[in-house]
Design an enzyme around this catalytic site. Structure first.
Site, PDB file in Angstrom:
ATOM      1  N   TYR A 141       0.815  -1.210   0.000  1.00 50.30           N
ATOM      2  CA  TYR A 141       0.000   0.000   0.000  1.00 50.30           C
ATOM      3  C   TYR A 141       0.855   1.269   0.000  1.00 50.30           C
ATOM      4  O   TYR A 141       0.446   2.300  -0.520  1.00 50.30           O
ATOM      5  CB  TYR A 141      -0.945   0.004   1.203  1.00 50.30           C
ATOM      6  N   GLU A 186      -8.309  -7.156   5.458  1.00 51.34           N
ATOM      7  CA  GLU A 186      -7.536  -8.217   4.804  1.00 51.34           C
ATOM      8  C   GLU A 186      -6.760  -9.051   5.816  1.00 51.34           C
ATOM      9  O   GLU A 186      -6.641 -10.273   5.660  1.00 51.34           O
ATOM     10  CB  GLU A 186      -6.607  -7.597   3.762  1.00 51.34           C
ATOM     11  N   GLN A 214      -8.982 -15.007 -11.253  1.00 47.22           N
ATOM     12  CA  GLN A 214      -9.952 -15.615 -10.347  1.00 47.22           C
ATOM     13  C   GLN A 214     -10.969 -16.442 -11.139  1.00 47.22           C
ATOM     14  O   GLN A 214     -11.438 -16.008 -12.188  1.00 47.22           O
ATOM     15  CB  GLN A 214     -10.704 -14.541  -9.552  1.00 47.22           C
ATOM     16  N   GLY A 246     -23.591 -16.590 -19.363  1.00 46.85           N
ATOM     17  CA  GLY A 246     -22.281 -17.100 -19.725  1.00 46.85           C
ATOM     18  C   GLY A 246     -21.664 -17.921 -18.616  1.00 46.85           C
ATOM     19  O   GLY A 246     -22.333 -18.709 -17.941  1.00 46.85           O
TER      20      GLY A 246
END
Length: 404
Positions: A99, A141, A208, A276
């Site tokens: 970060y 996170e 992903q 899809g």
């Protein structure tokens, strides 16, 4: 909270920054990746080429700044955005120290694009916005990593491809087992994993893919549609690699499962809507419900170009047959003439919607926007519509008034 000194600065400059967000994002990515080419292994090259990556950053920056001054999404709506970003970052293995670098390049890009308009107070205010957002994400996170039992230094685990299954035109499934002989990780239906693909001559790329079956303890299954570029966009490099080179016996590096499009507890009727390869999380949810809540009412709606491009249709129907109340409807751009199928695009007026239905939605962004709008007109509130976005979700400030 934004400090009292920074709040009016952000409110005054947000429209100007908003008008230049894409340009700022472009400078940011070009500069950061140009000086740190190893980051190409982290950011999608296809998304970079199409500008999707830049749009994702623009949307996040605008959303948080608007949220802080009370002009944007708030409460559960904004928490949903934060949670989605945090889950995606964990799936990519983002660490807190990254970060600092991102902040330096991002604020540098603001100065480059806006020039002398970025005074010391303006720079300080936007630096505060960035670090408030960063701290919020870093904290979430850290909790997600801890819950997943992830070693931050090496978030990947090797899996062996046990089976490769052709599901439809340009779509294959890979059934994966842990290469170390241990148990596959548990997950919530609707979650995804990241595949870290080492591409010959092109380095590592991360993508992903939703898990397309319920958690069994022994295997994971991902279902991959080959991305073929249209309108000048490039083909999907990772989907192409998986389709062309990966078969039974090969090994892939996989992340732990992540994602927030997970099945809420309860027994309300379910409406699963996909287009899809967006059918993949719906297949996982449906199988889980068939195993654990066979009396639950489920309606599955899917849109595709044609029946031969419709993946996991047999799986969905098989799991649906295990339910006491199941109905499926399909829309195909190339009509098939089969029962319960319709030509063209989904017409939300024809979808049977139970008054108490919980809706799960996945597919291309324009498709989801259209379906959400149609369901709103049918009286379904936003809090009962959950959806997955693989890409950017835009939140933009109002344009700057003339003369600013």
């Amino acid at each position: 909270m934004l400090s009292a000194s920074s709040a009016p600065v952000i409110e005054a400059t947000l429209p100007v920054v908003g008008e230049h967000l894409e340009e700022i994002s472009d400078v940011f990515y070009r500069t950061m990746i140009g000086e740190n080419p190893e980051l190409l292994d982290l950011f999608s090259r296809s998304a970079q080429a199409t500008g999707e990556q830049r749009s994702a950053l623009s949307g996040a920056v605008a959303a948080y700044a608007m949220h802080l001054i009370g002009a944007g999404p708030d409460g559960p709506a904004f928490e949903h955005i934060v949670e989605r970003i945090a889950q995606r970052h964990c799936a990519l293995g983002i660490r807190p120290e990254q970060y600092t670098m991102v902040g330096r390049y991002l604020l540098g890009a603001v100065g480059t694009v806006l020039g002398d308009a970025v005074t010391a107070p303006v720079a300080a205010a936007w630096d505060e916005v960035y670090w408030l957002f960063a701290a919020r994400l870093i904290g979430r996170e850290a909790r997600i990593y801890a819950e997943a039992g992830v070693d931050g230094a090496d978030p990947w685990r090797e899996f062996t491809v046990a089976q490769r299954i052709t599901e439809a035109h340009d779509t294959v499934s890979f059934v994966l087992v842990p290469a170390d002989g241990g148990a596959a990780p548990g997950f919530h239906p609707g979650q995804y994993v990241t595949v870290a693909a080492d591409l010959p001559g092109a380095g590592r790329q991360l993508r992903q893919y939703s898990l397309s079956q319920a958690a069994t303890g022994g295997t994971l299954r991902i279902t991959v549609r080959r991305v073929r570029g249209t309108g000048g966009a490039p083909d999907g490099v990772v989907s192409g690699y998986l389709h062309e080179h990966v078969t039974a016996g090969d090994t892939l590096r996989i992340s732990r499962p992540y994602g927030d499009l997970t099945l809420r507890p309860g027994n309300s009727p379910l409406l699963l809507v996909s287009a899809g390869v967006g059918v993949t999380p719906m297949a996982s949810i449906l199988e889980h419900v068939a195993r654990t809540q066979p009396t639950r009412e489920v309606t599955a709606v899917h849109a595709d170009r044609s029946p031969d491009r419709h993946p996991l249709r047999a799986d969905m129907n098989a799991n649906g047959s295990r339910l006491r109340a199941f109905r499926s409807l399909y829309w195909y751009e190339q009509p098939s003439g089969e029962p319960d199928t319709y030509p063209g695009l989904i017409d939300t007026d024809l979808i049977p919607v139970h008054p108490d239905a919980e809706v799960y939605l996945c597919g291309p962004a324009p498709f989801m926007q259209a379906v959400r709008a149609g369901l709103h007109l049918r009286g379904v509130p936003d809090e009962r519509i959950r959806y997955e976005v693989f890409g950017s979700e835009q939140w933009r400030p109002a344009p700057a008034p003339a003369g600013i």
